[in-house]
Design a protein around this motif. Structure first.
Motif, PDB file in Angstrom:
ATOM      1  N   GLY A  89       1.085  -1.038  -0.043  1.00 53.93           N
ATOM      2  CA  GLY A  89      -0.123  -0.068   0.029  1.00 53.93           C
ATOM      3  C   GLY A  89       0.965   1.191   0.127  1.00 53.93           C
ATOM      4  O   GLY A  89       2.026   1.447   0.054  1.00 53.93           O
ATOM      5  N   PHE A  90       0.148   2.531  -0.214  1.00 53.97           N
ATOM      6  CA  PHE A  90       0.702   3.541  -0.349  1.00 53.97           C
ATOM      7  C   PHE A  90       1.701   4.123   1.136  1.00 53.97           C
ATOM      8  O   PHE A  90       2.943   4.278   0.787  1.00 53.97           O
ATOM      9  CB  PHE A  90      -0.214   4.737  -0.461  1.00 53.97           C
ATOM     10  CG  PHE A  90       0.490   6.127  -0.367  1.00 53.97           C
ATOM     11  CD1 PHE A  90       1.239   6.686  -1.292  1.00 53.97           C
ATOM     12  CD2 PHE A  90       0.253   6.813   0.896  1.00 53.97           C
ATOM     13  CE1 PHE A  90       1.748   8.180  -1.140  1.00 53.97           C
ATOM     14  CE2 PHE A  90       0.553   8.392   0.977  1.00 53.97           C
ATOM     15  CZ  PHE A  90       1.258   8.703   0.132  1.00 53.97           C
ATOM     16  N   ARG A  91       0.993   3.838   2.242  1.00 51.71           N
ATOM     17  CA  ARG A  91       1.845   4.010   3.352  1.00 51.71           C
ATOM     18  C   ARG A  91       3.013   3.049   3.598  1.00 51.71           C
ATOM     19  O   ARG A  91       4.002   3.491   4.210  1.00 51.71           O
ATOM     20  CB  ARG A  91       1.036   3.990   4.286  1.00 51.71           C
ATOM     21  CG  ARG A  91      -0.190   5.166   4.574  1.00 51.71           C
ATOM     22  CD  ARG A  91      -0.867   5.138   6.045  1.00 51.71           C
ATOM     23  NE  ARG A  91      -1.891   6.270   5.896  1.00 51.71           N
ATOM     24  CZ  ARG A  91      -1.333   7.460   6.350  1.00 51.71           C
ATOM     25  NH1 ARG A  91      -0.253   7.606   6.782  1.00 51.71           N
ATOM     26  NH2 ARG A  91      -2.409   8.447   6.360  1.00 51.71           N
ATOM     27  N   GLN A  92       3.260   1.875   3.105  1.00 46.64           N
ATOM     28  CA  GLN A  92       4.028   0.842   3.290  1.00 46.64           C
ATOM     29  C   GLN A  92       5.220   1.359   2.367  1.00 46.64           C
ATOM     30  O   GLN A  92       6.385   1.178   2.596  1.00 46.64           O
ATOM     31  CB  GLN A  92       3.543  -0.602   2.890  1.00 46.64           C
ATOM     32  CG  GLN A  92       2.702  -1.103   3.704  1.00 46.64           C
ATOM     33  CD  GLN A  92       2.098  -2.394   3.336  1.00 46.64           C
ATOM     34  OE1 GLN A  92       1.691  -2.493   2.313  1.00 46.64           O
ATOM     35  NE2 GLN A  92       2.502  -3.298   3.988  1.00 46.64           N
ATOM     36  N   LEU A  93       4.825   2.027   1.183  1.00 44.13           N
ATOM     37  CA  LEU A  93       5.985   2.423   0.286  1.00 44.13           C
ATOM     38  C   LEU A  93       6.501   3.882   0.691  1.00 44.13           C
ATOM     39  O   LEU A  93       7.651   4.202   0.170  1.00 44.13           O
ATOM     40  CB  LEU A  93       5.494   2.555  -1.224  1.00 44.13           C
ATOM     41  CG  LEU A  93       5.203   1.016  -1.925  1.00 44.13           C
ATOM     42  CD1 LEU A  93       4.247   1.259  -3.094  1.00 44.13           C
ATOM     43  CD2 LEU A  93       6.301   0.440  -2.104  1.00 44.13           C
ATOM     44  N   LEU A  94       5.768   4.807   1.181  1.00 46.58           N
ATOM     45  CA  LEU A  94       6.077   6.195   1.568  1.00 46.58           C
ATOM     46  C   LEU A  94       7.492   6.220   2.491  1.00 46.58           C
ATOM     47  O   LEU A  94       7.291   5.694   3.568  1.00 46.58           O
ATOM     48  CB  LEU A  94       5.096   6.690   2.217  1.00 46.58           C
ATOM     49  CG  LEU A  94       5.187   8.300   2.511  1.00 46.58           C
ATOM     50  CD1 LEU A  94       4.985   9.046   1.054  1.00 46.58           C
ATOM     51  CD2 LEU A  94       3.798   8.775   3.275  1.00 46.58           C
ATOM     52  N   PRO A  95       8.444   6.800   1.797  1.00 46.51           N
ATOM     53  CA  PRO A  95       9.793   6.719   2.597  1.00 46.51           C
ATOM     54  C   PRO A  95       9.683   8.121   3.989  1.00 46.51           C
ATOM     55  O   PRO A  95      10.493   8.161   4.344  1.00 46.51           O
ATOM     56  CB  PRO A  95      10.726   7.085   1.672  1.00 46.51           C
ATOM     57  CG  PRO A  95      10.174   8.091   0.486  1.00 46.51           C
ATOM     58  CD  PRO A  95       8.787   7.296   0.538  1.00 46.51           C
ATOM     59  N   PHE A  96       8.523   8.610   3.957  1.00 44.31           N
ATOM     60  CA  PHE A  96       8.270   9.621   5.350  1.00 44.31           C
ATOM     61  C   PHE A  96       8.845   8.800   6.475  1.00 44.31           C
ATOM     62  O   PHE A  96       8.256   7.725   6.888  1.00 44.31           O
ATOM     63  CB  PHE A  96       7.043  10.154   5.295  1.00 44.31           C
ATOM     64  CG  PHE A  96       6.677  11.180   6.231  1.00 44.31           C
ATOM     65  CD1 PHE A  96       7.393  12.328   6.440  1.00 44.31           C
ATOM     66  CD2 PHE A  96       6.135  10.674   7.583  1.00 44.31           C
ATOM     67  CE1 PHE A  96       7.123  13.257   7.595  1.00 44.31           C
ATOM     68  CE2 PHE A  96       5.643  11.488   8.419  1.00 44.31           C
ATOM     69  CZ  PHE A  96       6.189  12.844   8.424  1.00 44.31           C
TER      70      PHE A  96
END
Length: 221
Positions: free
Chosen positions: A96-103
């Motif tokens: 998912g998006f949050r799993q990929l987001l490097p923030f």
């Protein structure tokens, strides 16, 4: 007045495209029924932006995956409203998006959390054998045994933070670093029973029991 904390500011955009086509065939030969299918899929992931709170560097990433997903199903009709089934399928579970987001999330004391742009999708191969029986009252039950093997299993792995990471994120070395990772593989196998019963004309009930075991095979990737 509200003040923006630029150390925690993230400006990021994400795009996912999935292009797919599939073919499916089903037929019946006497008491045998069968179905076979194949799905072709091309998934493209793109992320663009900058994460201000760590590096001030461009953290854009691009991943593309082309895969095949076959499926097969066969059933045989027994006497007395009984049937047996055997099916196989291959499917995927995309990050998912949050799993990929490097923030980098520093809001939880004791844990530094971040996504992982290098994640790749999980691929699950599933096989299941089932037996079903029904009666004229409408009661029926299904018994199944199944096995699923998952490649590139995604799990969030907390580890002790290193000295260099603690310095990089401005935190204590007593904290943990948490990020989703692709483990080597995982397997799930078990047995399941489901029954539907007409207790009274105005009352029916469904009962389900599922016994299973999960195995995680952790690699170095």
């Amino acid at each position: 007045n509200p003040v923006t904390d630029y150390a925690l500011l993230s400006n990021y955009s994400y795009n996912q495209q999935i292009h797919a086509a599939y073919v499916n065939w089903n037929d019946q030969l006497g008491k045998f029924s069968y179905q076979a299918g194949l799905r072709f899929e091309d998934a493209v992931y793109d992320g663009h932006g900058q994460i201000a709170n760590v590096t001030q560097k461009d953290t854009s990433f691009h991943n593309s995956f082309f895969n095949f997903f076959p499926s097969a199903f066969i059933s045989y009709q027994l006497a007395g409203q009984q049937s047996i089934y055997l099916n196989y399928s291959r499917r995927t579970n995309r990050p998912g998006f949050r799993q990929l987001l490097p923030f980098v999330d520093l809001s939880n004391p004791g844990t530094v959390s971040t996504g992982n742009p290098a994640l790749i999708p999980e691929f699950i191969n599933n096989i299941e054998f089932s037996y079903s029986k029904a009666d004229n009252r409408g009661d029926n039950f299904i018994l199944s045994a199944y096995y699923a093997y998952t490649e590139n299993l995604i799990q969030t792995v907390p580890i002790n933070i290193t000295d260099s990471q603690a310095k990089k994120y401005g935190v204590s070395t007593n904290e943990q670093f948490s990020s989703p990772q692709n483990l080597a593989s995982g397997a799930t196998y078990g047995a399941e029973g489901t029954g539907h019963f007409q207790v009274l004309p105005i009352w029916d009930a469904t009962v389900n029991l599922n016994f299973f075991e999960n195995q995680l095979i952790v690699g170095n990737n």
